[in-house]
Design an enzyme around this catalytic site. Structure first.
Site, PDB file in Angstrom:
ATOM      1  N   GLU A  83      20.199  35.396  42.179  1.00  0.00           N
ATOM      2  CA  GLU A  83      20.219  36.383  41.099  1.00  0.00           C
ATOM      3  C   GLU A  83      18.887  36.354  40.347  1.00  0.00           C
ATOM      4  O   GLU A  83      18.343  35.278  40.109  1.00  0.00           O
ATOM      5  CB  GLU A  83      21.365  36.094  40.128  1.00  0.00           C
ATOM      6  CG  GLU A  83      22.724  36.243  40.797  1.00  0.00           C
ATOM      7  CD  GLU A  83      23.902  35.999  39.855  1.00  0.00           C
ATOM      8  OE1 GLU A  83      23.673  35.684  38.660  1.00  0.00           O
ATOM      9  OE2 GLU A  83      25.053  36.114  40.310  1.00  0.00           O
ATOM     10  N   HIS A 135      26.127  40.346  37.197  1.00  0.00           N
ATOM     11  CA  HIS A 135      26.763  39.143  36.630  1.00  0.00           C
ATOM     12  C   HIS A 135      27.146  39.356  35.162  1.00  0.00           C
ATOM     13  O   HIS A 135      26.756  38.576  34.286  1.00  0.00           O
ATOM     14  CB  HIS A 135      25.848  37.924  36.773  1.00  0.00           C
ATOM     15  CG  HIS A 135      26.614  36.634  36.766  1.00  0.00           C
ATOM     16  ND1 HIS A 135      26.243  35.536  37.476  1.00  0.00           N
ATOM     17  CD2 HIS A 135      27.754  36.274  36.116  1.00  0.00           C
ATOM     18  CE1 HIS A 135      27.093  34.550  37.277  1.00  0.00           C
ATOM     19  NE2 HIS A 135      28.030  34.974  36.430  1.00  0.00           N
TER      20      HIS A 135
HETATM   21  P1  NAI Z   1      39.317  27.757  36.805  1.00  0.00           P
HETATM   22  O1  NAI Z   1      38.760  26.410  37.082  1.00  0.00           O
HETATM   23  O2  NAI Z   1      40.207  27.954  35.659  1.00  0.00           O
HETATM   24  O3  NAI Z   1      40.107  28.264  38.120  1.00  0.00           O
HETATM   25  C1  NAI Z   1      39.637  28.090  39.428  1.00  0.00           C
HETATM   26  C2  NAI Z   1      40.851  27.973  40.338  1.00  0.00           C
HETATM   27  O4  NAI Z   1      40.412  27.944  41.697  1.00  0.00           O
HETATM   28  C3  NAI Z   1      41.654  26.701  40.095  1.00  0.00           C
HETATM   29  O5  NAI Z   1      43.017  27.012  39.934  1.00  0.00           O
HETATM   30  C4  NAI Z   1      41.406  25.886  41.374  1.00  0.00           C
HETATM   31  O6  NAI Z   1      42.500  25.064  41.711  1.00  0.00           O
HETATM   32  C5  NAI Z   1      41.194  26.990  42.374  1.00  0.00           C
HETATM   33  N1  NAI Z   1      40.480  26.555  43.576  1.00  0.00           N
HETATM   34  C6  NAI Z   1      39.472  25.654  43.670  1.00  0.00           C
HETATM   35  N2  NAI Z   1      39.075  25.548  44.949  1.00  0.00           N
HETATM   36  C7  NAI Z   1      39.839  26.391  45.660  1.00  0.00           C
HETATM   37  C8  NAI Z   1      39.905  26.708  47.028  1.00  0.00           C
HETATM   38  N3  NAI Z   1      39.088  26.138  47.931  1.00  0.00           N
HETATM   39  N4  NAI Z   1      40.831  27.609  47.439  1.00  0.00           N
HETATM   40  C9  NAI Z   1      41.659  28.185  46.528  1.00  0.00           C
HETATM   41  N5  NAI Z   1      41.655  27.922  45.223  1.00  0.00           N
HETATM   42  C10 NAI Z   1      40.747  27.032  44.789  1.00  0.00           C
HETATM   43  O7  NAI Z   1      38.071  28.729  36.749  1.00  0.00           O
HETATM   44  P2  NAI Z   1      37.994  30.157  36.035  1.00  0.00           P
HETATM   45  O8  NAI Z   1      37.589  30.003  34.637  1.00  0.00           O
HETATM   46  O9  NAI Z   1      39.212  30.928  36.364  1.00  0.00           O
HETATM   47  O10 NAI Z   1      36.726  30.775  36.816  1.00  0.00           O
HETATM   48  C11 NAI Z   1      36.827  31.207  38.172  1.00  0.00           C
HETATM   49  C12 NAI Z   1      35.438  31.579  38.684  1.00  0.00           C
HETATM   50  O11 NAI Z   1      34.912  32.652  37.894  1.00  0.00           O
HETATM   51  C13 NAI Z   1      34.405  30.452  38.606  1.00  0.00           C
HETATM   52  O12 NAI Z   1      33.650  30.473  39.806  1.00  0.00           O
HETATM   53  C14 NAI Z   1      33.515  30.857  37.463  1.00  0.00           C
HETATM   54  O13 NAI Z   1      32.190  30.364  37.631  1.00  0.00           O
HETATM   55  C15 NAI Z   1      33.546  32.374  37.591  1.00  0.00           C
HETATM   56  N6  NAI Z   1      33.182  33.085  36.367  1.00  0.00           N
HETATM   57  C16 NAI Z   1      32.445  34.235  36.508  1.00  0.00           C
HETATM   58  C17 NAI Z   1      32.049  34.967  35.405  1.00  0.00           C
HETATM   59  C18 NAI Z   1      31.275  36.231  35.557  1.00  0.00           C
HETATM   60  O14 NAI Z   1      30.558  36.609  34.631  1.00  0.00           O
HETATM   61  N7  NAI Z   1      31.409  36.922  36.663  1.00  0.00           N
HETATM   62  C19 NAI Z   1      32.364  34.500  34.040  1.00  0.00           C
HETATM   63  C20 NAI Z   1      33.245  33.351  33.998  1.00  0.00           C
HETATM   64  C21 NAI Z   1      33.600  32.661  35.134  1.00  0.00           C
END
Ligand code: NAI
Length: 412
Positions: free
Chosen positions: A272, A295
């Site tokens: 990015e 993003h």
């Molecule tokens: P979180 O940690 O609350 O949830 C992630 C989930 O993915 C957890 O339930 C975990 O068990 C699951 N997980 C981990 N590895 C896995 C796998 N191999 N297969 C299936 N499930 C798996 O995280 P949150 O806050 O929900 O964020 C999710 C994603 O969104 C992160 O990558 C974060 O960096 C991204 N994000 C993106 C933003 C944007 O601006 N586009 C802003 C905020 C977060």
């Protein structure tokens, strides 16, 4: 012997907090209302200006652009904590901050709702091919046709990663009448009527739209490549607002060009640009019914305000009572409010025998310990000791003088 100056948390107005990068004003307000001396600045100071500014500062608040290097940390001799008013902490040299006993806090979940709302908006926009029609209308072409346009009601949404964001998307999607399925490596309680799938493969085959909400790690890097896209339904849609490396963009471009998928929305990319206005290139550019966003999933005013409130509350708790909940480098300890006691906060190198050295000091001076908490990680231990009100400077000096002490503070 501890080399860094230790501080009590009172009088509060002597605690100087510097907020950089235009941190939302509600942080300034809450920290100021709690009695601290707060200064806010809009931009990112250059290296030498930053080095000058951090001298004498007790708490530093930054967003993602201020780089906290070992050199900057060496100038911040009084620093008690760093608040990253954003999601990541890559901009801080965590190893050095840990070695100096400086807790670093962030606010990873304050923009959850913003991301979930963007995803819901994208599902509707993709299924109605709104962007292509809008672009055509801008260019003077009237594309009034229902071909390839669908309601979202009764469509099957597959969520990969049912954490903070995934589960919010689940609730909002059901409110729109969608059927929600999810896959997570951890047992997660389904929201509403959502159905858990036992494997990613099963999920990919069963749903119309796949939305990714996993973290970036070894297992999720390249998680969606050619094989996985092949398994998806013909005419399906893919949304990625998680991390750029989760999807192989070349494979996605082929699936879209070949008509396997009917559309995609991508907010995150393996590479990015660093700042706004910079050039951006990716293999999905120019493909019909593909939404590309820079993003911005979590970029809303509300998220900024939530981050400011969350972070200032965490910093206030740490300064006032030593709690480290939400800290990324020092063990997290949730502590009761301090009443009629002295509380010693002791961050030390995590080697055997430190607890007994601290307790030897107490027993030598016949001090009754009311309660004690100790949590360690690989590098450091965080020991909290509540004692009766009469702790002397000499006792505190002895504790600070223990060889493994990195930082010690006493709260009255
Ligand atoms: P979180 O940690 O609350 O949830 C992630 C989930 O993915 C957890 O339930 C975990 O068990 C699951 N997980 C981990 N590895 C896995 C796998 N191999 N297969 C299936 N499930 C798996 O995280 P949150 O806050 O929900 O964020 C999710 C994603 O969104 C992160 O990558 C974060 O960096 C991204 N994000 C993106 C933003 C944007 O601006 N586009 C802003 C905020 C977060």
């Amino acid at each position: 012997m501890a080399s860094r100056e230790s501080l009590t948390s009172y009088p509060k107005e002597k605690i100087k907090i510097l907020l950089l990068e235009g941190v939302h004003r509600s942080a300034h307000e809450s920290l100021g209302e709690d009695g601290f001396t707060v200064e806010s600045q809009a931009g990112v100071p250059g290296g030498s200006e930053l080095a000058r500014k951090v001298d004498g500062i007790h708490v530093l608040g930054i967003r993602s652009k201020t780089r906290i290097t070992p050199e900057i940390l060496s100038k911040a001799r009084r620093l008690l904590a760093i608040g990253c008013f954003c999601i990541g902490t890559d901009q801080v040299n965590l190893e050095q901050a840990t070695a100096l006993g400086i807790p670093v806090f962030n606010s990873p979940f304050s923009n959850t709702r913003s991301v979930a709302e963007l995803v819901i908006g994208e599902i509707i926009v993709l299924l109605r091919r709104i962007f292509d029609k809008s672009r055509a209308a801008h260019e003077g072409e009237w594309q009034k046709e229902a071909k390839g346009c669908f309601e979202v009601r009764n469509k099957r949404l597959g969520i990969v990663g049912y954490g903070h964001i995934g589960s919010q998307v689940s609730i909002l999607a059901e409110a729109l009448g969608m059927q929600v399925f999810y896959y997570d490596i951890v047992d997660k309680l389904p929201m509403g009527n959502a159905v858990r799938m036992q494997s990613l493969e099963k999920l990919l085959k069963s749903v119309d739209i796949v939305s990714l909400h996993v973290p970036e790690d070894k297992a999720t890097t390249g998680m969606i490549g050619e094989g996985q896209l092949d398994r998806m339904k013909d005419g399906g849609y893919l949304i990625n607002a998680s991390r750029g490396k989760v999807v192989d963009l070349d494979a996605l471009a082929r699936a879209l060009h070949g008509g396997k998928l009917a559309g995609a929305a991508v907010d995150v990319f393996p590479e990015e640009p660093k700042g706004t206005g910079e050039k951006f290139a990716c293999p999905l550019q120019g493909i019909p019914n593909v939404i590309l966003t820079p993003h911005v999933g979590g970029s809303t005013k509300e998220a900024q305000e939530n981050i400011a409130r969350d972070l200032s509350a965490k910093l206030i708790r740490f300064i006032n009572n030593g709690s480290t909940m939400g800290c990324v480098n020092i063990p997290q300890v949730h502590l009761p409010v301090l009443r009629d006691h002295h509380r010693i906060l002791h961050i030390h190198r995590n080697v055997p025998g430190v607890l007994s050295k601290v307790n030897d000091v107490f027993s030598k001076f016949a001090i009754n310990v009311e309660s004690q908490y100790l949590k360690t990680n690989e590098k450091v231990g965080y020991l909290i000791v509540d004692v009766k009100r009469d702790i002397s400077d000499e006792v505190f000096a002895r504790i600070k003088g223990i060889e493994e002490t990195i930082k010690a503070r006493i709260l009255y």
